[in-house]
Design a protein around this motif. Structure first.
Motif, PDB file in Angstrom:
ATOM      1  N   GLU A 261      -8.192  -3.905   7.791  1.00 44.23           N
ATOM      2  CA  GLU A 261      -7.852  -2.571   7.275  1.00 44.23           C
ATOM      3  C   GLU A 261      -6.565  -2.030   7.900  1.00 44.23           C
ATOM      4  O   GLU A 261      -6.346  -0.819   7.961  1.00 44.23           O
ATOM      5  CB  GLU A 261      -9.013  -1.606   7.524  1.00 44.23           C
ATOM      6  CG  GLU A 261     -10.276  -1.974   6.771  1.00 44.23           C
ATOM      7  CD  GLU A 261     -11.333  -0.888   6.826  1.00 44.23           C
ATOM      8  OE1 GLU A 261     -11.201   0.014   7.679  1.00 44.23           O
ATOM      9  OE2 GLU A 261     -12.261  -0.936   6.013  1.00 44.23           O
ATOM     10  N   THR A 262      -5.712  -2.924   8.342  1.00 43.63           N
ATOM     11  CA  THR A 262      -4.514  -2.535   9.076  1.00 43.63           C
ATOM     12  C   THR A 262      -3.618  -1.583   8.288  1.00 43.63           C
ATOM     13  O   THR A 262      -3.179  -0.546   8.812  1.00 43.63           O
ATOM     14  CB  THR A 262      -3.716  -3.795   9.472  1.00 43.63           C
ATOM     15  OG1 THR A 262      -4.518  -4.594  10.328  1.00 43.63           O
ATOM     16  CG2 THR A 262      -2.432  -3.429  10.186  1.00 43.63           C
TER      17      THR A 262
ATOM     18  N   SER B  99      -4.534  -0.854  15.287  1.00 44.81           N
ATOM     19  CA  SER B  99      -4.652  -1.030  13.837  1.00 44.81           C
ATOM     20  C   SER B  99      -5.081  -2.433  13.441  1.00 44.81           C
ATOM     21  O   SER B  99      -5.445  -2.678  12.293  1.00 44.81           O
ATOM     22  CB  SER B  99      -3.307  -0.728  13.168  1.00 44.81           C
ATOM     23  OG  SER B  99      -2.318  -1.641  13.629  1.00 44.81           O
TER      24      SER B  99
ATOM     25  N   LYS C  85      -4.219   0.439   5.807  1.00 50.66           N
ATOM     26  CA  LYS C  85      -4.857   1.754   5.611  1.00 50.66           C
ATOM     27  C   LYS C  85      -4.740   2.590   6.885  1.00 50.66           C
ATOM     28  O   LYS C  85      -4.358   3.773   6.848  1.00 50.66           O
ATOM     29  CB  LYS C  85      -6.325   1.560   5.235  1.00 50.66           C
ATOM     30  CG  LYS C  85      -7.121   2.842   5.020  1.00 50.66           C
ATOM     31  CD  LYS C  85      -8.524   2.496   4.540  1.00 50.66           C
ATOM     32  CE  LYS C  85      -9.357   3.748   4.280  1.00 50.66           C
ATOM     33  NZ  LYS C  85      -9.696   4.446   5.545  1.00 50.66           N
TER      34      LYS C  85
ATOM     35  N   ARG D  87       0.838  -1.198   0.000  1.00 46.28           N
ATOM     36  CA  ARG D  87       0.000   0.000   0.000  1.00 46.28           C
ATOM     37  C   ARG D  87       0.878   1.255   0.000  1.00 46.28           C
ATOM     38  O   ARG D  87       0.581   2.228  -0.695  1.00 46.28           O
ATOM     39  CB  ARG D  87      -0.946   0.008   1.201  1.00 46.28           C
ATOM     40  CG  ARG D  87      -1.929   1.180   1.206  1.00 46.28           C
ATOM     41  CD  ARG D  87      -2.813   1.147   2.434  1.00 46.28           C
ATOM     42  NE  ARG D  87      -3.830   0.121   2.350  1.00 46.28           N
ATOM     43  CZ  ARG D  87      -5.049   0.305   1.875  1.00 46.28           C
ATOM     44  NH1 ARG D  87      -5.395   1.494   1.390  1.00 46.28           N
ATOM     45  NH2 ARG D  87      -5.927  -0.674   1.860  1.00 46.28           N
TER      46      ARG D  87
ATOM     47  N   GLU E  32      -5.095  -8.942   7.856  1.00 48.21           N
ATOM     48  CA  GLU E  32      -5.450  -8.287   6.587  1.00 48.21           C
ATOM     49  C   GLU E  32      -5.120  -9.198   5.411  1.00 48.21           C
ATOM     50  O   GLU E  32      -5.929  -9.348   4.478  1.00 48.21           O
ATOM     51  CB  GLU E  32      -4.710  -6.962   6.444  1.00 48.21           C
ATOM     52  CG  GLU E  32      -5.017  -6.257   5.129  1.00 48.21           C
ATOM     53  CD  GLU E  32      -4.419  -4.867   5.033  1.00 48.21           C
ATOM     54  OE1 GLU E  32      -4.451  -4.298   3.918  1.00 48.21           O
ATOM     55  OE2 GLU E  32      -3.937  -4.341   6.057  1.00 48.21           O
TER      56      GLU E  32
ATOM     57  N   THR F 290      -7.911 -10.820   2.739  1.00 47.23           N
ATOM     58  CA  THR F 290      -7.934 -10.196   1.406  1.00 47.23           C
ATOM     59  C   THR F 290      -7.237 -11.012   0.321  1.00 47.23           C
ATOM     60  O   THR F 290      -7.545 -10.843  -0.855  1.00 47.23           O
ATOM     61  CB  THR F 290      -7.281  -8.798   1.457  1.00 47.23           C
ATOM     62  OG1 THR F 290      -5.933  -8.920   1.936  1.00 47.23           O
ATOM     63  CG2 THR F 290      -8.063  -7.873   2.384  1.00 47.23           C
TER      64      THR F 290
END
Length: 365
Positions: free
Chosen positions: A342-343, A158, A345, A7, A164, A168
């Motif tokens: 969503e860690t 987080s 992000k 990310r 995550e 995902t």
């Protein structure tokens, strides 16, 4: 770390420089550097060392070398942050270098608490005291960091980056695993990993012998992965060689992240003393048998059975995990305490927000 790195690399707010060391580069432990490259992640610095393997003296020598090498990297790169995950002694060397360079440390995985005689606990808390920002996997760990005297604004729940990944990433199917690992799904599959206890490396051989004897006598197909590189790991590997003729034990130096998690998703039970048995199994609603005290005191879900380093006790715990209908139903409904996926992000938004904070390096008790 993978979701965080990817990310950040895809954002115009961040420039990522990756340094790897330790078992990532050690063929003896399966060398995971190639796996990182396969994820299309660039490795900027590969710091080769001799993993501790057998002695505390080797561990100290490795820390000394890593401190020197990480210092050279930081002098060259001058980053805004050093992002570290976990509680390995290699990570502590990087934390010391960053701290004395005056570079803010962002640490993921702090606040975990174990009481099993492992130096990881102390190392983890030392990194916490050196770090400027703390990204924890659950609220209980956030509370532990507050008790260490850290200010509340520095702490962010987080969730876990591994969770995550589990939520995902598309993992391998049973059919694909059968083709890759020759797994026979007609019988329940066991996934096994056991590490040495770093404060008692001399016990590693006798402890792994109890576990392997139990698994061999159960006769169920078992994927066995290699230990970490801590002192005592050589004794575990020696015992692996003594059991390599067991028809139901299949030894692998390094499965790789995706393959390991895929086996976990589809197996009947995870056995050993790795933190993954507590952290990752709740996401898949897979039972875990936690052997010994290495993870004693760590946050866990309701899918975990504890067993001592005793062959018969381990066999009984594995049988309960696989065949006890009441426990199987309990596992199906076990909660995941470690985040919602969503860690990365949350972490990157926090890093961007806090980057210019003048108090990052000014810590109060």
């Amino acid at each position: 770390m993978t979701p965080i790195i990817k990310r950040a690399a895809g954002s115009d707010q961040f420039k990522v420089t990756l340094a790897i060391a330790g078992a990532h580069l050690a063929e003896k432990f399966g060398s995971s550097a190639g796996e990182i490259v396969q994820e299309n992640i660039a490795i900027d610095y590969a710091i080769a060392t001799k993993p501790a393997g057998e002695s505390k003296e080797q561990m100290i020598a490795e820390i000394s070398l890593l401190l020197t090498e990480f210092t050279a990297v930081l002098r060259r790169e001058k980053p805004d942050y050093v992002f570290l995950l976990g509680d390995r002694y290699e990570t502590y060397a990087a934390a010391m270098a960053a701290f004395f360079f005056g570079i803010p440390i962002a640490h993921s995985g702090g606040g975990n608490k174990t009481a099993g005689g492992c130096i990881d606990d102390t190392v983890r808390h030392l990194i916490t005291k050196l770090a400027s920002l703390h990204f924890v996997t659950c609220e209980e760990n956030a509370a532990n960091i507050r008790r260490l005297g850290e200010e509340n604004w520095r702490i962010c729940n987080s969730g876990s980056p591994v969770v995550e990944t589990l939520l995902t990433e598309k993992l391998y199917s049973k059919q694909e695993l059968q083709e890759m690992l020759a797994i026979n799904w007609k019988l329940p599959l066991i996934l096994f990993t056991q590490h040495p206890i770093s404060t008692a490396p001399e016990k590693a051989g006798s402890q792994i012998r109890e576990s392997l004897s139990a698994l061999a006598e159960l006769g169920l197909p078992t994927v066995v992965t290699y230990p970490n590189a801590d002192a005592g790991s050589d004794r575990i590997i020696q015992e692996y060689k003594a059991f390599d003729q067991s028809e139901n034990l299949f030894f692998h130096k390094h499965l790789g992240r995706k393959l390991y998690l895929s086996v976990m998703k589809h197996c009947a039970v995870v056995v050993g003393n790795s933190s993954s048995g507590l952290l990752e199994t709740p996401v898949f609603h897979v039972p875990a048998v936690n052997i010994g005290d290495r993870q004693k005191g760590r946050v866990r879900s309701t899918n975990v059975i504890d067993a001592p380093h005793d062959k018969e006790a381990i066999k009984a715990a594995v049988k309960k995990a696989i065949f006890d209908e009441a426990f199987i139903q309990q596992v199906k409904h076990c909660p995941n305490p470690f985040g919602n996926g969503e860690t990365s992000k949350i972490i990157l938004e926090t890093l961007a927000e806090k980057r210019t904070c003048p108090a990052l390096l000014t810590k109060t008790l």
